[in-house]
Every structure is written in structure tokens, then in C-alpha cells.
Design an enzyme around this catalytic site. Structure first.
Site, short mmCIF file in Angstrom:
data_model
loop_
_atom_site.label_atom_id
_atom_site.label_comp_id
_atom_site.label_asym_id
_atom_site.label_seq_id
_atom_site.Cartn_x
_atom_site.Cartn_y
_atom_site.Cartn_z
N ASP A 15 36.14 36.84 53.62
CA ASP A 15 36.51 38.24 53.79
C ASP A 15 36.13 38.72 55.19
O ASP A 15 35.15 38.23 55.76
CB ASP A 15 35.79 39.09 52.72
CG ASP A 15 36.57 40.34 52.38
OD1 ASP A 15 37.52 40.67 53.11
OD2 ASP A 15 36.22 41.00 51.39
N ASN A 17 38.48 39.14 57.90
CA ASN A 17 39.36 38.75 59.02
C ASN A 17 39.96 39.99 59.70
O ASN A 17 39.99 40.09 60.93
CB ASN A 17 40.53 37.89 58.52
CG ASN A 17 40.09 36.52 58.05
OD1 ASN A 17 38.94 36.15 58.19
ND2 ASN A 17 41.02 35.77 57.48
N GLY A 18 40.43 40.91 58.87
CA GLY A 18 41.06 42.12 59.41
C GLY A 18 40.06 42.95 60.21
O GLY A 18 40.36 43.40 61.33
N HIS A 32 43.17 36.52 61.19
CA HIS A 32 43.49 35.38 60.32
C HIS A 32 43.50 34.06 61.09
O HIS A 32 43.10 33.03 60.56
CB HIS A 32 44.84 35.62 59.62
CG HIS A 32 44.81 36.79 58.66
ND1 HIS A 32 43.77 36.99 57.77
CD2 HIS A 32 45.66 37.83 58.48
CE1 HIS A 32 44.00 38.10 57.08
NE2 HIS A 32 45.13 38.62 57.49
N GLU A 62 46.97 39.25 44.09
CA GLU A 62 47.05 40.67 44.47
C GLU A 62 47.37 40.86 45.96
O GLU A 62 47.74 41.96 46.39
CB GLU A 62 45.71 41.38 44.16
CG GLU A 62 45.45 41.61 42.67
CD GLU A 62 45.15 40.33 41.90
OE1 GLU A 62 44.44 39.46 42.47
OE2 GLU A 62 45.62 40.18 40.77
N LEU A 126 35.13 14.83 50.72
CA LEU A 126 35.19 16.21 50.25
C LEU A 126 36.60 16.59 49.75
O LEU A 126 37.59 16.28 50.40
CB LEU A 126 34.81 17.13 51.43
CG LEU A 126 35.05 18.63 51.27
CD1 LEU A 126 34.07 19.22 50.25
CD2 LEU A 126 34.89 19.34 52.62
N ARG A 179 30.51 35.06 49.35
CA ARG A 179 31.47 36.07 49.82
C ARG A 179 30.95 36.67 51.11
O ARG A 179 29.78 37.08 51.19
CB ARG A 179 31.70 37.17 48.78
CG ARG A 179 32.78 38.14 49.28
CD ARG A 179 33.32 39.06 48.24
NE ARG A 179 34.48 39.78 48.77
CZ ARG A 179 35.45 40.28 48.03
NH1 ARG A 179 35.43 40.15 46.73
NH2 ARG A 179 36.46 40.91 48.59
N ARG A 185 31.71 41.84 45.25
CA ARG A 185 32.49 41.69 44.01
C ARG A 185 33.17 40.33 44.02
O ARG A 185 33.25 39.67 45.07
CB ARG A 185 33.51 42.82 43.87
CG ARG A 185 34.41 42.97 45.07
CD ARG A 185 35.41 44.12 44.92
NE ARG A 185 36.10 44.29 46.19
CZ ARG A 185 35.72 45.12 47.16
NH1 ARG A 185 34.67 45.91 46.98
NH2 ARG A 185 36.38 45.19 48.30
N SER A 187 36.44 39.79 42.77
CA SER A 187 37.87 39.94 43.05
C SER A 187 38.77 38.88 42.40
O SER A 187 39.63 38.31 43.07
CB SER A 187 38.12 39.96 44.56
OG SER A 187 37.43 41.03 45.15
N GLU A 198 26.01 30.71 41.01
CA GLU A 198 25.10 31.54 41.80
C GLU A 198 25.94 32.21 42.89
O GLU A 198 26.85 31.59 43.45
CB GLU A 198 24.02 30.67 42.46
CG GLU A 198 23.10 29.99 41.47
CD GLU A 198 22.22 30.99 40.71
OE1 GLU A 198 21.84 32.02 41.30
OE2 GLU A 198 21.92 30.72 39.53
C1 FPP Z 1 40.32 38.15 54.13
O1 FPP Z 1 40.30 38.95 55.24
C2 FPP Z 1 41.02 36.90 54.24
C3 FPP Z 1 42.21 36.59 53.63
C4 FPP Z 1 43.15 37.55 53.03
C5 FPP Z 1 42.55 35.19 53.46
C6 FPP Z 1 43.37 34.63 54.58
C7 FPP Z 1 42.57 33.57 55.14
C8 FPP Z 1 42.94 32.86 56.19
C9 FPP Z 1 44.22 33.06 56.89
C10 FPP Z 1 42.07 31.80 56.66
C11 FPP Z 1 42.80 30.52 56.45
C12 FPP Z 1 42.11 29.62 55.58
C13 FPP Z 1 42.67 28.54 55.00
C14 FPP Z 1 41.77 27.65 54.23
C15 FPP Z 1 44.11 28.16 55.09
P1 FPP Z 1 40.83 40.44 55.07
O2 FPP Z 1 42.17 40.49 55.69
O3 FPP Z 1 40.78 40.85 53.64
O4 FPP Z 1 39.76 41.21 55.91
P2 FPP Z 1 39.39 42.76 55.83
O5 FPP Z 1 38.75 43.00 54.50
O6 FPP Z 1 38.45 42.95 56.97
O7 FPP Z 1 40.68 43.53 55.99
#
Ligand code: FPP
Length: 233
Positions: A15, A17-18, A32, A62, A126, A179, A185, A187, A198
Site C-alpha cells: 500500500d 504507491n499513490g 506503481h 475492488e 521461492l 501491510r 485492515r 481489505s 500474524e
Molecule cells: C497500492 O497502492 C498498490 C496497488 C493498488 C497494487 C499495485 C501494485 C503494483 C503495481 C506493484 C507491482 C507488483 C507486482 C508484484 C506486479 P495505492 O495505489 O493503493 O496507494 P495509495 O493508498 O497511496 O493511493
């Protein structure tokens, strides 16, 4: 780090990325891209540590609610990089597996996922499990449908019957679920499988995660007493 009491299966809800991108006045999509780089760092670290299974919550049932552009971008990343990393899987003997609703994915993505799963099925290091178009509730519903289709008698249905019809019945339940980005949470992630997992929550945003963060999560895990509903001797 000693190899004793290592988690066999770690699940990660990536979580932040945004937010990582927004803090830098960049487009969310840049977050991302950095998130993908973090995933590769963590795969390598987990492989080196001797973890057997790593599940990444990559796209939930979702997440389709996001803008068309963002959804398209995430799917595009999967398509562009999943197979392109084959040499990395080969060098580290990494097997790619899948959990989620394959039928709901764009056909080209579903095909890409199946192809990489096929090509890496012989690798014994792995296992990286991509949770893509995944929802814990959806996985349970799909399991119930499989059971019903087989006509298994109601009186014969046990917890084990349900487990055997989940997406990857041979994979052990996650010992540890991580997380990132301060959200507390689950989700809809691995609902059935996480009954006794855990949890480890980190304030760091996913794109900033590295080997040291994974080690800290595992040290925290190793210091816990798991009772599975029982009592400690
Ligand atoms: C959450 O950040 C991340 C995602 C929605 C998943 C997308 C993940 C990737 C593109 C990484 C790639 C990984 C693999 C294994 C292919 P968010 O956008 O919900 O962040 P925010 O809560 O800050 O908006």
C-alpha cells in the site's frame, strides 16, 4: 538472521504507491512503477532468506473502481514485466503462481499469467503468488461453486473440503501478513487462509520498502508466540 522459526509463507498488502507519488508531485502511475521495483527487491530478499511462499496483493476485485487509466496502467505493468523477468526467475529458481478470478481478467493478461506460471512451474525455489483480480470473499464463493458443481453431499462438507477447493490448496496458510503505508485492515486479502496469521503493519510506503524492512517484519514475527487458539505450555 538465523533460519530457525522463519515464516514459510508471507503475504504482502503493498500500500502507498499513490501517496508516494503524490508526495513528490508525480502521477500516481509513477508510484506503481516504483512499487514494482520494490516488489522485485523484496522477492530477491525473500528468496535469499529462504522463505518458501510470498503472496503479493497486486490487484483486488475492488480495484476495478479506480479510474480506467490507472487500472489500464497496472494491467499494462503486469503484461510488460511479468514475462520479461524470466531470466531473474530462472537465476533464482523462482516459481510464479496465481490466485484470483482468472475469468474476470482481460484475456491477454490472463494468458500472460498462465504462460509465466507454466514456464516457471519447474522451479523449486521461492514461489511468488500473484493475487490478481483477487478477493477473499470471491475466492470462498468460487470454492463453494466448485464443491456444488461436484455434487458433494452437504453432510460431507468439512473445513477441509472448503480448503481443498480454494485456489492453491497445497500452499500453507500465510504465517505473516504485512501491510505497508499505515493502513490497519486486511481489505479482503486471504480471508480464509489468514485465520491464524500474524499481522505486521508498517508506516513506510510500499515503494520505499527494502530488504531491511522485510528483515524487521520477520524479526517481529519470530518474537511472537503463536497459540492457534490454544494455550502456551
Ligand atoms: C497500492 O497502492 C498498490 C496497488 C493498488 C497494487 C499495485 C501494485 C503494483 C503495481 C506493484 C507491482 C507488483 C507486482 C508484484 C506486479 P495505492 O495505489 O493503493 O496507494 P495509495 O493508498 O497511496 O493511493
Amino acid at each position: 538472521m538465523t533460519t530457525s522459526n522463519m515464516p514459510a509463507h508471507v503475504g504482502i498488502i503493498m500500500d502507498g504507491n499513490g501517496r508516494w507519488a503524490q508526495h513528490r508531485n508525480m502521477a500516481r502511475t509513477q508510484g506503481h512503477i516504483e512499487g514494482l521495483k520494490a516488489a522485485k527487491r523484496i522477492v530477491k530478499a525473500a528468496s535469499d532468506m529462504g522463505i518458501s511462499y510470498l503472496t503479493f496483493y497486486t490487484f483486488s476485485t475492488e480495484n476495478w473502481k479506480r479510474t480506467k487509466e490507472e487500472v489500464g496502467f497496472i494491467m499494462g505493468l503486469v503484461k510488460k514485466y511479468l514475462m520479461a523477468e524470466f531470466d531473474f526467475y530462472n537465476e533464482n529458481k523462482i516459481r510464479i503462481r496465481f490466485t484470483g478470478n482468472l475469468e474476470g481478467l482481460p484475456p491477454d493478461i490472463a494468458q500472460e499469467v498462465m504462460q509465466v506460471c507454466d514456464k516457471t512451474a519447474c522451479f523449486t525455489g521461492l514461489s511468488v503468488i500473484l493475487a490478481l483480480n483477487y478477493g477473499g470473499r470471491d475466492e470462498i464463493v468460487r470454492a463453494v461453486r466448485k464443491i456444488t458443481q461436484k455434487g458433494i453431499a452437504l453432510s460431507e462438507i468439512t473445513e477441509d473440503t472448503l480448503r481443498q477447493h480454494l485456489d492453491n490448496p497445497d500452499v500453507p496458510d500465510p504465517d505473516l501478513i504485512i501491510r505497508t503505508a499505515s493502513e490497519l485492515r486486511s481489505s479482503n486479502f486471504l480471508l480464509w487462509e489468514s485465520a491464524y496469521s500474524e499481522f505486521y503493519f508498517s508506516d513506510k510506503l510500499w515503494p520505499d520498502w527494502d530488504e531491511e524492512d522485510l528483515k524487521n517484519a520477520i524479526i517481529s514475527y519470530k518474537n511472537r508466540k503463536r497459540r492457534f487458539g490454544g494455550i502456551t505450555a
